[in-house]
Design an enzyme around this catalytic site. Structure first.
Site, PDB file in Angstrom:
ATOM      1  N   ALA A  71       0.809  -1.234   0.000  1.00  0.00           N
ATOM      2  CA  ALA A  71       0.000   0.000   0.000  1.00  0.00           C
ATOM      3  C   ALA A  71       0.838   1.278   0.000  1.00  0.00           C
ATOM      4  CB  ALA A  71      -0.946  -0.013   1.199  1.00  0.00           C
ATOM      5  N   THR A  96       1.388  -7.992  -9.147  1.00  0.00           N
ATOM      6  CA  THR A  96       2.855  -7.952  -9.121  1.00  0.00           C
ATOM      7  C   THR A  96       3.428  -8.778 -10.275  1.00  0.00           C
ATOM      8  OG1 THR A  96       2.790  -7.718  -6.735  1.00  0.00           O
ATOM      9  CG2 THR A  96       4.868  -8.468  -7.667  1.00  0.00           C
ATOM     10  N   HIS A 129       9.434   1.696 -19.716  1.00  0.00           N
ATOM     11  CA  HIS A 129       8.960   1.944 -18.351  1.00  0.00           C
ATOM     12  C   HIS A 129       9.891   2.900 -17.623  1.00  0.00           C
ATOM     13  CE1 HIS A 129       6.400  -1.624 -18.987  1.00  0.00           C
ATOM     14  NE2 HIS A 129       5.650  -1.124 -18.022  1.00  0.00           N
ATOM     15  N   PRO A 148      -0.651  -9.452 -15.575  1.00  0.00           N
ATOM     16  CA  PRO A 148       0.490  -8.536 -15.558  1.00  0.00           C
ATOM     17  C   PRO A 148       0.092  -7.105 -15.893  1.00  0.00           C
ATOM     18  CG  PRO A 148       0.510  -9.804 -17.572  1.00  0.00           C
ATOM     19  CD  PRO A 148      -0.614 -10.356 -16.738  1.00  0.00           C
ATOM     20  N   LYS A 170      11.628   0.706 -12.297  1.00  0.00           N
ATOM     21  CA  LYS A 170      11.072  -0.644 -12.471  1.00  0.00           C
ATOM     22  C   LYS A 170      12.135  -1.707 -12.195  1.00  0.00           C
ATOM     23  CE  LYS A 170       8.169  -3.501 -15.464  1.00  0.00           C
ATOM     24  NZ  LYS A 170       7.423  -4.007 -14.294  1.00  0.00           N
TER      25      LYS A 170
HETATM   26  N1  LIG Z   1      -0.553  -5.682 -13.190  1.00  0.00           N
HETATM   27  C1  LIG Z   1      -0.487  -4.361 -13.394  1.00  0.00           C
HETATM   28  O1  LIG Z   1      -1.381  -3.736 -13.995  1.00  0.00           O
HETATM   29  C2  LIG Z   1       0.676  -3.593 -12.852  1.00  0.00           C
HETATM   30  C3  LIG Z   1       1.663  -4.246 -12.178  1.00  0.00           C
HETATM   31  N2  LIG Z   1       2.669  -3.541 -11.604  1.00  0.00           N
HETATM   32  C4  LIG Z   1       3.596  -4.313 -10.808  1.00  0.00           C
HETATM   33  O2  LIG Z   1       3.265  -4.090  -9.437  1.00  0.00           O
HETATM   34  C5  LIG Z   1       4.438  -4.191  -8.655  1.00  0.00           C
HETATM   35  C6  LIG Z   1       4.558  -2.953  -7.793  1.00  0.00           C
HETATM   36  O3  LIG Z   1       4.833  -1.840  -8.598  1.00  0.00           O
HETATM   37  P1  LIG Z   1       5.114  -0.404  -7.944  1.00  0.00           P
HETATM   38  O4  LIG Z   1       3.979   0.001  -7.087  1.00  0.00           O
HETATM   39  O5  LIG Z   1       5.551   0.480  -9.046  1.00  0.00           O
HETATM   40  O6  LIG Z   1       6.377  -0.747  -7.020  1.00  0.00           O
HETATM   41  P2  LIG Z   1       6.829  -0.077  -5.646  1.00  0.00           P
HETATM   42  O7  LIG Z   1       8.214  -0.553  -5.389  1.00  0.00           O
HETATM   43  O8  LIG Z   1       6.561   1.385  -5.668  1.00  0.00           O
HETATM   44  O9  LIG Z   1       5.821  -0.701  -4.581  1.00  0.00           O
HETATM   45  C7  LIG Z   1       5.991  -1.968  -3.987  1.00  0.00           C
HETATM   46  C8  LIG Z   1       5.613  -1.830  -2.523  1.00  0.00           C
HETATM   47  O10 LIG Z   1       5.697  -3.124  -1.924  1.00  0.00           O
HETATM   48  C9  LIG Z   1       6.473  -2.940  -0.739  1.00  0.00           C
HETATM   49  N3  LIG Z   1       7.084  -4.181  -0.266  1.00  0.00           N
HETATM   50  C10 LIG Z   1       8.372  -4.605  -0.385  1.00  0.00           C
HETATM   51  N4  LIG Z   1       8.552  -5.766   0.252  1.00  0.00           N
HETATM   52  C11 LIG Z   1       7.358  -6.082   0.791  1.00  0.00           C
HETATM   53  C12 LIG Z   1       6.894  -7.156   1.589  1.00  0.00           C
HETATM   54  N5  LIG Z   1       7.728  -8.167   1.950  1.00  0.00           N
HETATM   55  N6  LIG Z   1       5.617  -7.172   1.993  1.00  0.00           N
HETATM   56  C13 LIG Z   1       4.784  -6.158   1.641  1.00  0.00           C
HETATM   57  N7  LIG Z   1       5.148  -5.100   0.895  1.00  0.00           N
HETATM   58  C14 LIG Z   1       6.421  -5.079   0.466  1.00  0.00           C
HETATM   59  C15 LIG Z   1       7.483  -1.885  -1.084  1.00  0.00           C
HETATM   60  O11 LIG Z   1       8.103  -1.336   0.068  1.00  0.00           O
HETATM   61  P3  LIG Z   1       9.608  -0.733  -0.073  1.00  0.00           P
HETATM   62  O12 LIG Z   1       9.485   0.434  -0.991  1.00  0.00           O
HETATM   63  O13 LIG Z   1       9.961  -0.356   1.321  1.00  0.00           O
HETATM   64  O14 LIG Z   1      10.454  -1.850  -0.629  1.00  0.00           O
HETATM   65  C16 LIG Z   1       6.558  -0.885  -1.770  1.00  0.00           C
HETATM   66  O15 LIG Z   1       5.858  -0.103  -0.832  1.00  0.00           O
HETATM   67  C17 LIG Z   1       5.583  -4.426  -9.634  1.00  0.00           C
HETATM   68  O16 LIG Z   1       5.824  -5.816  -9.727  1.00  0.00           O
HETATM   69  C18 LIG Z   1       5.036  -3.909 -10.951  1.00  0.00           C
HETATM   70  O17 LIG Z   1       5.638  -4.486 -12.068  1.00  0.00           O
HETATM   71  C19 LIG Z   1       2.762  -2.197 -11.689  1.00  0.00           C
HETATM   72  C20 LIG Z   1       1.822  -1.496 -12.381  1.00  0.00           C
HETATM   73  C21 LIG Z   1       0.711  -2.139 -13.049  1.00  0.00           C
HETATM   74  O1  LIG Z   2       6.239  -1.682 -13.085  1.00  0.00           O
HETATM   75  C1  LIG Z   2       5.373  -1.035 -13.714  1.00  0.00           C
HETATM   76  O2  LIG Z   2       5.254   0.200 -13.611  1.00  0.00           O
HETATM   77  C2  LIG Z   2       4.445  -1.773 -14.564  1.00  0.00           C
HETATM   78  N1  LIG Z   2       4.520  -3.075 -14.557  1.00  0.00           N
HETATM   79  C3  LIG Z   2       3.659  -3.971 -15.230  1.00  0.00           C
HETATM   80  C4  LIG Z   2       4.421  -4.932 -16.104  1.00  0.00           C
HETATM   81  O3  LIG Z   2       5.541  -5.325 -15.736  1.00  0.00           O
HETATM   82  O4  LIG Z   2       3.910  -5.315 -17.143  1.00  0.00           O
HETATM   83  C5  LIG Z   2       2.480  -3.313 -15.885  1.00  0.00           C
HETATM   84  C6  LIG Z   2       2.680  -1.910 -16.323  1.00  0.00           C
HETATM   85  O5  LIG Z   2       3.238  -1.903 -17.588  1.00  0.00           O
HETATM   86  C7  LIG Z   2       3.430  -1.043 -15.341  1.00  0.00           C
END
Ligand SMILES: NC(=O)C1=CN([C@@H]2O[C@H](COP(=O)(O)OP(=O)(O)OC[C@H]3O[C@@H](n4cnc5c(N)ncnc54)[C@H](OP(=O)(O)O)[C@@H]3O)[C@@H](O)[C@H]2O)C=CC1
Ligand SMILES: O=C(O)C1=N[C@H](C(=O)O)C[C@H](O)C1
Length: 268
Positions: free
Chosen positions: A12, A99, A158, A123, A162
């Site tokens: 979050a 994720t 990206h 994804p 990332k």
């Molecule tokens: N399916 C989709 O549509 C999309 C998927 N994604 C994916 O979502 C994921 C997150 O992206 P994004 O928000 O940019 O990444 P961020 O790094 O900003 O967010 C991830 C969060 O998870 C936290 N975290 C790390 N370790 C743990 C743990 N053990 N337990 C709980 N939380 C933890 C991180 O904390 P800390 O910063 O302290 O490490 C951070 O707050 C990526 O894998 C990305 O590729 C992203 C966008 C769209």
């Molecule tokens: O990490 C991101 O930001 C994103 N990750 C996803 C992916 O790996 O496909 C989805 C989106 O493109 C954003």
């Protein structure tokens, strides 16, 4: 008792988690009941609404898991996903997994968990991306027998933060396109040195990391004499956050099973 969906968000404090919190807080059908991140995150103990840039929600960022929520949305890191899946199975909590960068063992664990709870796993939660995946399949089917052949390459762009490459979305584009090609498909990640000529049955992947780009995918269909490029690009992260919220709603009342965004969007 309220009929609202009680939403827990995993990851979050992250870029995506914050947008899920911000959009879910505006949704009258949803009450955010838990905002989870890991114990070492510097924002633990702060109000999840304030962290997301909105008004306080009276929900503190916490490493603790709720005993109950109607659904969990996970945007975290691969290392955090196994625990999230296990906790949701134990609590019989529907789960949206967004994720990316998961390995094969983790994917198998998700498939096994989906025999016990309903899971949406995708994804990309974006409507435009999922629709473009269907279009890419259609183009592949139409062009695969074109005289001279078609070369298919996937370029993704990206933001610099990332952590995984190529994107989960690029890999999914590749899987879906390969389903429509004939014979064995070779997945080639970048090219360097004496590569020799390109073979016909390969899909190339290229990962660009630049600035604050929230996600962009270009699929190139190159033929002799002409070319098609389809491009799908996010302007900000809300397409993913709103897609995840739609997936969370979709899961209410669903039996155990592994669902995709195609199911959520009626594109299956
Ligand atoms: N399916 C989709 O549509 C999309 C998927 N994604 C994916 O979502 C994921 C997150 O992206 P994004 O928000 O940019 O990444 P961020 O790094 O900003 O967010 C991830 C969060 O998870 C936290 N975290 C790390 N370790 C743990 C743990 N053990 N337990 C709980 N939380 C933890 C991180 O904390 P800390 O910063 O302290 O490490 C951070 O707050 C990526 O894998 C990305 O590729 C992203 C966008 C769209
Ligand atoms: O990490 C991101 O930001 C994103 N990750 C996803 C992916 O790996 O496909 C989805 C989106 O493109 C954003």
């Amino acid at each position: 008792m309220s009929n609202q969906i009680q939403l827990a968000v995993h990851g979050a404090a992250g870029r995506m988690g914050r947008r899920v919190v911000a959009l879910a807080a505006e949704d009258k059908d949803i009450q955010i009941t838990a905002a989870i991140d890991h114990a070492d995150n510097g924002l633990i103990g702060q109000d999840a609404g304030l962290v997301a840039g909105i008004a306080a929600l009276d929900v503190l960022l916490s490493p603790d898991w709720p005993n109950y929520a109607s659904v969990m949305i996970d945007f975290s890191l691969p290392v955090a996903v196994d625990g999230c899946v296990a906790k949701c199975v134990a609590a019989k909590m529907p789960l949206v997994i967004a994720t990316t960068g998961l390995n094969d063992v983790q994917k198998e664990a998700i498939a096994a968990a989906a025999k016990l709870i309903p899971i949406v796993w995708a994804p990309s939660m974006s409507t435009a991306v999922n629709l473009t995946m269907k279009v890419a399949q259609q183009i592949t089917e139409t062009l695969k027998h074109v005289a001279g052949g078609v070369d298919i390459e996937i370029i993704e762009r990206h933001h610099r933060f990332k952590a995984d490459a190529p994107s989960g979305t690029a890999l999914r584009f590749g899987e879906l396109i390969a389903e429509k090609m004939d014979g064995d498909v070779k997945h080639v990640h970048g090219r360097e040195g004496e590569t020799g000529q390109r073979t016909r049955n390969e899909i190339g992947y290229h990962a660009v990391r630049v600035g604050d780009n929230p996600g962009e995918h270009t699929i190139v269909f190159g033929m002799m004499g002409e070319r098609i490029e389809i491009n799908v690009a996010a302007s900000n992260r809300d397409c993913y956050a709103s897609g995840a919220i739609a997936a969370a709603k979709f899961l209410q009342g669903k039996p155990a099973g592994l669902y995709s965004m195609f199911d959520v969007l009626g594109l299956s």
